[in-house]
Design an enzyme around this catalytic site. Structure first.
Site, short mmCIF file in Angstrom:
data_model
loop_
_atom_site.label_atom_id
_atom_site.label_comp_id
_atom_site.label_asym_id
_atom_site.label_seq_id
_atom_site.Cartn_x
_atom_site.Cartn_y
_atom_site.Cartn_z
N LEU A 1 -2.52 2.11 11.59
CA LEU A 1 -1.59 1.40 10.72
C LEU A 1 -1.38 2.26 9.47
CD1 LEU A 1 -3.00 -2.26 10.82
CD2 LEU A 1 -1.08 -1.34 12.13
N ASP A 2 -0.16 2.26 8.93
CA ASP A 2 0.08 2.96 7.67
C ASP A 2 -0.90 2.46 6.61
OD1 ASP A 2 2.17 4.27 8.82
OD2 ASP A 2 3.74 3.07 7.89
N MET A 3 -1.21 3.33 5.65
CA MET A 3 -2.14 2.95 4.60
C MET A 3 -1.71 1.65 3.92
SD MET A 3 -3.39 5.18 1.30
CE MET A 3 -1.98 4.81 0.26
N ARG B 1 9.47 0.47 9.17
CA ARG B 1 9.99 0.76 7.84
C ARG B 1 11.37 1.42 7.92
NH1 ARG B 1 4.74 3.53 5.03
NH2 ARG B 1 6.11 3.54 3.20
N THR C 1 0.05 -0.81 5.14
CA THR C 1 0.17 -1.94 6.05
C THR C 1 -1.19 -2.61 6.24
OG1 THR C 1 1.94 -0.79 7.23
CG2 THR C 1 0.92 -2.66 8.35
#
Length: 562
Positions: free
Chosen positions: A409-411, A510, A413
């Site tokens: 997961l993105d930082m 995104r 998120t």
């Protein structure tokens, strides 16, 4: 405001800035909230762009305007002159209205388009080579030679193949005759018969050699003529390549950048120590390096910078009219690393750990795997500068078990993340991801109301190589990316939405949210494709997959806290 055309500086009126404290440190160019002074400067520049009539440039903001639509990044740099008077400089990235130099803006670091420059002269030579190449490649005799050679090659293969097939049939017939006559003839008579068959066999081979040689000679005659022309083409292409490389190198040496201490470095020097090894196209033409160069060369003290996009959004990247953006990383970071040397600069937020005091919640755990609820701000895996991550925390907690991260997961998120405890489990669940049998649902807040209630976004994505980790929409080289969505709540200009990503591309949700060909509504707090906030309002709320041991399909859900 008063603009000094000679020095390209616009001074603030004392009334407009008297109550605004000066920044203590210079802006960190790659992540910033614009200082109030840069906002005033940017607003004045935008007023000028809206009212100007001298620039023959199509930004895509006026309907039916002639010319190709090209939006631009513009930059402002707040400075103090040698008397301490406060003003600002302005710049644009690349060329504007086909020119590098306009009175309102600082000049380029090096103007390759100045009359009789070595660049233009060499471009004329390269252009002449291109004209020669086009003439040769369009020549009717050359095209006919190419076509003749292709047709003769095909015909030769066809005839030789057919003849070989006939020879094989002849050979089989001789073999059959041998078997039939072997017991019907005497020794002497059979020897004569065998000699007769051998004679026919040699004749067949001779005929094949004759046919092959005839075709080889015909093809060679055509190829000799073709090679002569293509040798000329290759010679011109080699000359063009060498001239282009030499011109590029000469050009890079002309771009020399100053810093506060007066030290200078060329583009070639700056990029020789990077992963690129050489400057990428357009390096040195961005707004902020131009602004700093002019400030250092003319004795101005840089205080703060900001860049904004002006014009229609491009089709590939996320750029909104009038919105502020950081400097690019691939082209500007190495240059600004040199130019800002010795200056007090705002702290790099990428060196801070926003999740340092956040707890990592374990949602489920057994001997095969663990599901965690990752807090926003915590990395999935260690970064270059910050090691704290889901991986590091689990490794510390498990002691003798190596955490195997299956997906990320993105930082920014938050939400559900599966981590395997054994290579077998990792392989099993990873295969499910690859086969797209893992079901995932995300929840997000969008910054703009949507007209529809649900739908699907299909936009191919690829990495922006010169501005990582940003992604681009690319219909030529992008990877297929599909997202289903549904509005679940509407509230005062912000909507809550559910996403079901059917593919797993970097920044897919995104990009699909922010891009004008997608939902055209950035996720709230998206600092890359929208506007920064206290967090990125994106949460991995639900996940469903087959347990590697029980083979049962299991599902988990963690409700978002926004």
């Amino acid at each position: 405001m008063r603009n000094n055309t000679l020095n390209r500086i616009t001074y603030f009126s004392d009334k407009s800035v008297n109550d605004i404290p000066l920044p203590e440190r210079f802006t960190f160019p790659f992540y910033y909230e614009p200082h109030p002074l840069t906002k005033i400067a940017a607003a004045e520049l935008q007023d000028y762009l809206e009212s100007q009539t001298d620039l023959d440039h199509n930004f895509g903001l006026v309907s039916n305007q002639e010319g190709i639509v090209i939006g631009k990044m513009f930059g402002v740099l707040v400075v103090q002159d040698m008397k301490g008077k406060l003003g600002y400089l302005t710049a644009f990235s690349g060329k504007l209205a086909g020119s590098n130099d306009h009175p309102r803006f600082v000049p380029p670091v090096f103007d390759m388009l100045v009359e009789n420059s070595f660049f233009l002269k060499e471009q004329e030579v390269i252009s002449a080579i291109n004209t020669q190449l086009e003439k040769i490649e369009a020549d009717e005799n050359y095209r006919r030679l190419k076509l003749d050679f292709e047709q003769l090659s095909v015909q030769s293969l066809k005839e030789i193949s057919a003849f070989k097939k006939q020879l094989k049939s002849n050979k089989n017939n001789r073999k059959k005759l041998r078997e039939e006559q072997k017991n019907n003839m005497g020794h002497s008579e059979y020897a004569q018969f065998e000699a007769y068959l051998i004679k026919h066999s040699l004749h067949d081979k001779h005929q094949l050699n004759v046919l092959t040689n005839q075709w080889a000679q015909l093809l060679e005659e055509t190829q000799v003529q073709l090679v002569q022309v293509e040798a000329s083409i290759e010679a011109l292409k080699d000359e063009r390549k060498q001239r282009s490389a030499a011109l590029q190198k000469q050009l890079f040496e002309q771009y020399v950048f100053l810093n506060k201490e007066g030290k200078s470095k060329s583009l070639q020097e700056i990029f020789s120590v990077t992963a690129f090894g050489k400057p990428p196209a357009g390096a040195g033409e961005c707004a902020t390096p131009k602004l700093l160069q002019f400030a250092f060369a003319n004795g101005y003290k840089p205080l703060a910078m900001a860049e904004f996009w002006w014009g229609e959004s491009p089709k590939s990247e996320i750029r909104k009219h009038k919105q502020f953006y950081p400097a690019c990383t691939g082209k500007c970071k190495p240059i600004l690393g040199h130019m800002l040397e010795g200056m007090l600069v705002d702290e790099n937020p990428f060196l801070q750990n926003p999740a340092e005091n956040c707890r990592l919640e374990v949602v489920y755990e057994d001997e095969c795997l663990v599901l965690v609820n990752k807090p926003a701000g915590l990395r999935s895996v260690p970064g270059i500068d910050i090691q704290d991550s889901v991986y590091i925390r689990l490794k510390y907690a498990w002691k003798n078990i190596e955490p195997l991260i299956i997906h990320r997961l993105d930082m920014g998120t938050s939400g559900l993340l599966i981590v395997a405890k054994t290579p077998e489990v990792h392989k099993h669940i990873q295969r499910q991801f690859l086969q797209r049998t893992v079901s995932k649902r995300y929840t997000a807040l969008l910054s703009k109301i949507l007209d529809q209630e649900e739908g699907e976004v299909k936009l191919p994505l690829r990495t922006d190589l010169y501005n990582r980790p940003r992604q681009l929409v690319c219909f030529e080289h992008g990877k297929n990316s599909i997202t289903k969505w549904k509005v679940v709540e509407r509230n005062e200009g912000i909507i809550k939405i559910h996403f079901w990503p059917l593919t797993g591309r970097t920044h897919q949700l995104r990009m699909h949210s922010a891009h004008e060909l997608g939902l055209n509504a950035p996720i709230v707090g998206d600092d890359l494709y929208g506007t920064p906030s206290e967090r990125l309002y994106l949460h991995a709320a639900q996940i469903e997959f087959v347990h590697p041991k029980t083979k049962e399909r299991i599902s988990f859900e963690v409700v978002e806290n926004f």
